[in-house]
Design an enzyme around this catalytic site. Structure first.
Site, PDB file in Angstrom:
ATOM      1  N   ASN A  10       0.222  -0.898  -0.040  1.00 58.34           N
ATOM      2  CA  ASN A  10      -0.225   0.067   0.212  1.00 58.34           C
ATOM      3  C   ASN A  10       1.496   1.474   0.007  1.00 58.34           C
ATOM      4  O   ASN A  10       1.725   1.206   0.636  1.00 58.34           O
ATOM      5  CB  ASN A  10      -1.243  -0.100   1.557  1.00 58.34           C
ATOM      6  N   LYS A  13       1.304   3.593   2.661  1.00 61.40           N
ATOM      7  CA  LYS A  13       1.706   2.760   4.115  1.00 61.40           C
ATOM      8  C   LYS A  13       3.044   2.891   3.939  1.00 61.40           C
ATOM      9  O   LYS A  13       3.935   3.300   5.270  1.00 61.40           O
ATOM     10  CB  LYS A  13       0.741   1.366   4.668  1.00 61.40           C
ATOM     11  N   ASP A  67       0.040  -3.864  10.959  1.00 59.72           N
ATOM     12  CA  ASP A  67      -1.878  -3.766  10.735  1.00 59.72           C
ATOM     13  C   ASP A  67      -2.365  -2.852  12.156  1.00 59.72           C
ATOM     14  O   ASP A  67      -1.534  -2.482  12.904  1.00 59.72           O
ATOM     15  CB  ASP A  67      -2.338  -5.050  11.284  1.00 59.72           C
ATOM     16  N   PHE A 151      -5.484   9.173   4.079  1.00 59.08           N
ATOM     17  CA  PHE A 151      -5.994   7.905   3.531  1.00 59.08           C
ATOM     18  C   PHE A 151      -7.239   7.341   4.827  1.00 59.08           C
ATOM     19  O   PHE A 151      -6.769   8.258   6.097  1.00 59.08           O
ATOM     20  CB  PHE A 151      -4.729   7.196   2.985  1.00 59.08           C
ATOM     21  N   ASP A 154      -8.574   9.130   7.664  1.00 64.22           N
ATOM     22  CA  ASP A 154      -7.849  10.727   8.272  1.00 64.22           C
ATOM     23  C   ASP A 154      -8.905  11.166   8.337  1.00 64.22           C
ATOM     24  O   ASP A 154      -8.564  12.287   9.117  1.00 64.22           O
ATOM     25  CB  ASP A 154      -6.913  10.471   7.310  1.00 64.22           C
ATOM     26  N   HIS A 180       0.164   6.522  15.299  1.00 68.77           N
ATOM     27  CA  HIS A 180      -0.320   5.255  15.750  1.00 68.77           C
ATOM     28  C   HIS A 180       1.191   4.290  15.035  1.00 68.77           C
ATOM     29  O   HIS A 180       1.671   4.068  15.477  1.00 68.77           O
ATOM     30  CB  HIS A 180      -1.097   4.211  15.534  1.00 68.77           C
ATOM     31  N   ARG A 181       0.794   4.586  14.103  1.00 70.86           N
ATOM     32  CA  ARG A 181       2.467   4.185  12.899  1.00 70.86           C
ATOM     33  C   ARG A 181       3.299   4.633  13.425  1.00 70.86           C
ATOM     34  O   ARG A 181       4.472   4.197  13.615  1.00 70.86           O
ATOM     35  CB  ARG A 181       1.650   4.309  11.441  1.00 70.86           C
TER      36      ARG A 181
HETATM   37  P1  IMP Z   1      -3.762  -1.280   7.913  1.00 72.90           P
HETATM   38  O1  IMP Z   1      -3.861  -3.401   8.622  1.00 72.90           O
HETATM   39  O2  IMP Z   1      -2.608  -0.944   8.045  1.00 72.90           O
HETATM   40  O3  IMP Z   1      -3.821  -2.119   6.652  1.00 72.90           O
HETATM   41  O4  IMP Z   1      -5.202  -0.503   8.108  1.00 72.90           O
HETATM   42  C1  IMP Z   1      -6.573  -1.673   7.900  1.00 72.90           C
HETATM   43  C2  IMP Z   1      -7.367   0.372   7.851  1.00 72.90           C
HETATM   44  O5  IMP Z   1      -7.055   0.946   8.710  1.00 72.90           O
HETATM   45  C3  IMP Z   1      -6.937   0.676   6.037  1.00 72.90           C
HETATM   46  O6  IMP Z   1      -7.623   0.029   5.442  1.00 72.90           O
HETATM   47  C4  IMP Z   1      -7.229   1.856   6.677  1.00 72.90           C
HETATM   48  O7  IMP Z   1      -9.307   2.383   6.699  1.00 72.90           O
HETATM   49  C5  IMP Z   1      -6.782   2.153   8.260  1.00 72.90           C
HETATM   50  N1  IMP Z   1      -6.024   2.850   8.629  1.00 72.90           N
HETATM   51  C6  IMP Z   1      -5.111   2.230   8.846  1.00 72.90           C
HETATM   52  N2  IMP Z   1      -4.043   3.523   9.498  1.00 72.90           N
HETATM   53  C7  IMP Z   1      -4.769   4.313   9.051  1.00 72.90           C
HETATM   54  C8  IMP Z   1      -4.402   6.037   9.126  1.00 72.90           C
HETATM   55  O8  IMP Z   1      -2.726   5.927   9.619  1.00 72.90           O
HETATM   56  N3  IMP Z   1      -4.691   6.924   9.106  1.00 72.90           N
HETATM   57  C9  IMP Z   1      -6.816   6.769   9.179  1.00 72.90           C
HETATM   58  N4  IMP Z   1      -6.849   5.380   8.541  1.00 72.90           N
HETATM   59  C10 IMP Z   1      -5.937   3.975   8.548  1.00 72.90           C
END
Ligand code: IMP
Length: 197
Positions: A10, A13, A67, A151, A154, A180-181
């Site tokens: 992605n 990310k 995740d 995205f 957000d 968080h990330r």
């Molecule tokens: P993933 O596990 O990182 O793919 O996140 C799962 C879902 O959480 C994504 O498809 C987004 O909809 C949402 N998401 C993850 N990280 C973020 C972020 O930093 N901002 C907003 N939505 C997020």
């Protein structure tokens, strides 16, 4: 420099992760021929492990996966682990945001809008070792989608550590500093570097 294959394809990310790991970890792209992993674990750590182990096995190199879930208090922690597919298998970011606004709206004006993003970042090595860390960002869900970049959710998430703007209204650097990330990958950098000597 530590080299890790990034399990995520992605671009939203990968850009965020690369920015946080810059100078410490060289992030190698996920080989395009490696099939997507079915993320069917019921925890963030379980899904991160599935992805990291799959890429590690396919490449023979250490791999990192993350995740993330958005846990909304008034919804009993939903959408949580199922954040990507909250409004259905092929849901867009807009579909998911609209479903979330609808679910909170149904609880009535003045209802609790507190929420938190959680990210688990996990490294898997070919010899079976694993390292997992978590990053958390506490905030609340806005009452309407706000404009800007970003995205996922957000455009709805207002972090408590900010100034009232949603993540979508912040620059990438502002978001990384408190997200968080950003926190999960900063913790990963510290753990990979080991204790100071
Ligand atoms: P993933 O596990 O990182 O793919 O996140 C799962 C879902 O959480 C994504 O498809 C987004 O909809 C949402 N998401 C993850 N990280 C973020 C972020 O930093 N901002 C907003 N939505 C997020």
């Amino acid at each position: 420099m530590i080299r890790l294959v990034c399990a995520s394809a992605n671009p939203d990310k990968v850009a965020e992760i690369a920015a946080v790991l810059d100078g410490v970890v060289e992030l190698l792209p996920r080989p395009p021929e490696v099939a997507d992993v079915v993320e069917d674990a019921d925890t963030l750590a379980g899904n991160a492990r599935l992805k990291a182990v799959a890429i590690c096995s396919a490449t023979g190199l250490p791999a990192v996966a993350d995740d993330t879930g958005l846990f909304v208090d008034a919804l009993g922690g939903e959408p949580g682990v199922w954040s990507a597919r909250y409004a259905g298998e092929d849901a867009t970011y807009a579909d998911n945001c609209n479903k979330l606004l609808g679910a909170l709206g149904a609880l009535g004006d003045g209802s609790d809008r507190s929420a938190e993003f959680r990210t688990v970042a996990l490294v898997a090595w070919p010899d079976g070792r694993e390292l997992a860390v978590e990053g958390v960002c506490i905030g609340r869900i806005a009452t309407a989608v706000q404009p800007g970049g970003g995205f996922g959710y957000d455009s709805l998430f207002v972090p408590d550590d900010g100034d009232g703007r949603t993540f979508s209204q912040m620059s990438a650097d502002e978001k990384h500093a408190i997200s968080h990330r950003g926190r999960a990958f900063a913790a990963l950098v510290s753990a990979l570097r080991g204790p100071p000597s």
